[in-house]
Design a protein around this motif. Structure first.
Motif, PDB file in Angstrom:
ATOM      1  N   LEU A  49      12.472  -4.423  -3.205  1.00  0.00           N
ATOM      2  CA  LEU A  49      11.131  -3.869  -2.964  1.00  0.00           C
ATOM      3  C   LEU A  49      10.097  -4.992  -2.831  1.00  0.00           C
ATOM      4  O   LEU A  49       9.299  -5.008  -1.884  1.00  0.00           O
ATOM      5  CB  LEU A  49      10.744  -2.945  -4.127  1.00  0.00           C
ATOM      6  CG  LEU A  49       9.352  -2.327  -4.058  1.00  0.00           C
ATOM      7  CD1 LEU A  49       9.381  -1.066  -3.194  1.00  0.00           C
ATOM      8  CD2 LEU A  49       8.832  -1.956  -5.439  1.00  0.00           C
ATOM      9  N   HIS A  53       7.886  -6.060   0.482  1.00  0.00           N
ATOM     10  CA  HIS A  53       6.420  -5.949   0.439  1.00  0.00           C
ATOM     11  C   HIS A  53       5.761  -7.265   0.825  1.00  0.00           C
ATOM     12  O   HIS A  53       4.734  -7.274   1.514  1.00  0.00           O
ATOM     13  CB  HIS A  53       5.959  -5.506  -0.956  1.00  0.00           C
ATOM     14  CG  HIS A  53       6.008  -4.026  -1.132  1.00  0.00           C
ATOM     15  ND1 HIS A  53       5.029  -3.288  -1.726  1.00  0.00           N
ATOM     16  CD2 HIS A  53       6.953  -3.135  -0.749  1.00  0.00           C
ATOM     17  CE1 HIS A  53       5.350  -2.007  -1.701  1.00  0.00           C
ATOM     18  NE2 HIS A  53       6.529  -1.891  -1.120  1.00  0.00           N
ATOM     19  N   THR A 104       9.922   1.864  -0.376  1.00  0.00           N
ATOM     20  CA  THR A 104       9.006   2.148  -1.492  1.00  0.00           C
ATOM     21  C   THR A 104       9.247   3.562  -2.030  1.00  0.00           C
ATOM     22  O   THR A 104       9.268   3.778  -3.246  1.00  0.00           O
ATOM     23  CB  THR A 104       7.534   2.016  -1.027  1.00  0.00           C
ATOM     24  OG1 THR A 104       7.394   0.759  -0.365  1.00  0.00           O
ATOM     25  CG2 THR A 104       6.577   2.078  -2.197  1.00  0.00           C
TER      26      THR A 104
END
Ligand code: HEM
Length: 144
Positions: A49, A53, A104
């Protein structure tokens, strides 16, 4: 500025692809193998994650600094882009954002579940979709 951000995005992409593959394979194998969810699984899901990001942030900066990003659309108009230009200015950024959203969603859904199978399921589904989206729109010929 542009070349620094572009190189960063280009090299970070290796880590993104590796981590999304690792996160997806880990979730699929453990979901279908009905394995216990442990600390390492949490670390892999979280690291995947974070890495994606960061790539999203670098990608957004690149989109506004690259001559092949937004300024290509403003200069030539949507109709003036050929297929390789459209890939860089429209498809790759749009699908990249979708992929990060999927990852996400998978991560947040898995965090709320209590049993191991219930945790691996959203990771397996959403990380797989994220991986396929990323792979489908990477500008391979510019990259490799
Ligand atoms: C999510 C995973 C992503 C991966 C794995 C990824 C990977 C890549 C790779 C490998 C390239 C080619 C770099 C090169 O030519 O050496 C590239 C180019 C580019 N990416 Fe991404 N990207 C991602 C997301 C994004 C996002 C979300 C955006 C924008 C919102 C973005 C914007 C761009 C732009 C504008 C280029 C063209 C840059 C140029 O050649 O001037 N990327 N990306």
């Amino acid at each position: 500025m542009y070349t620094v951000v572009k190189d960063l995005h280009s090299y970070w992409a290796y880590l993104v692809v590796i981590m999304v593959v690792v996160g997806t394979v880990n979730a699929l194998v453990k979901f279908f193998g009905k394995k216990e969810y442990g600390n390492n699984d949490f670390r892999i899901a979280l690291f995947t994650l974070i890495v994606t990001h960061i790539q999203l942030l670098i990608g957004l900066v690149l989109y506004f600094t690259s001559p092949l990003g937004l300024s290509n659309i403003t200069a030539n108009g949507m109709g003036g882009l050929n297929a390789p230009m459209r890939l860089l200015a429209v498809e790759h950024p749009f699908v990249g954002i979708l992929a990060v959203i999927c990852i996400t969603v998978g991560y947040s859904k898995h965090k709320k579940k209590l049993s191991s199978t219930a945790k691996f399921k959203p990771l397996a589904i959403f990380y797989t979709i994220g991986l396929l989206l990323i792979l489908s729109r990477i500008p391979w010929s510019n990259w490799m």
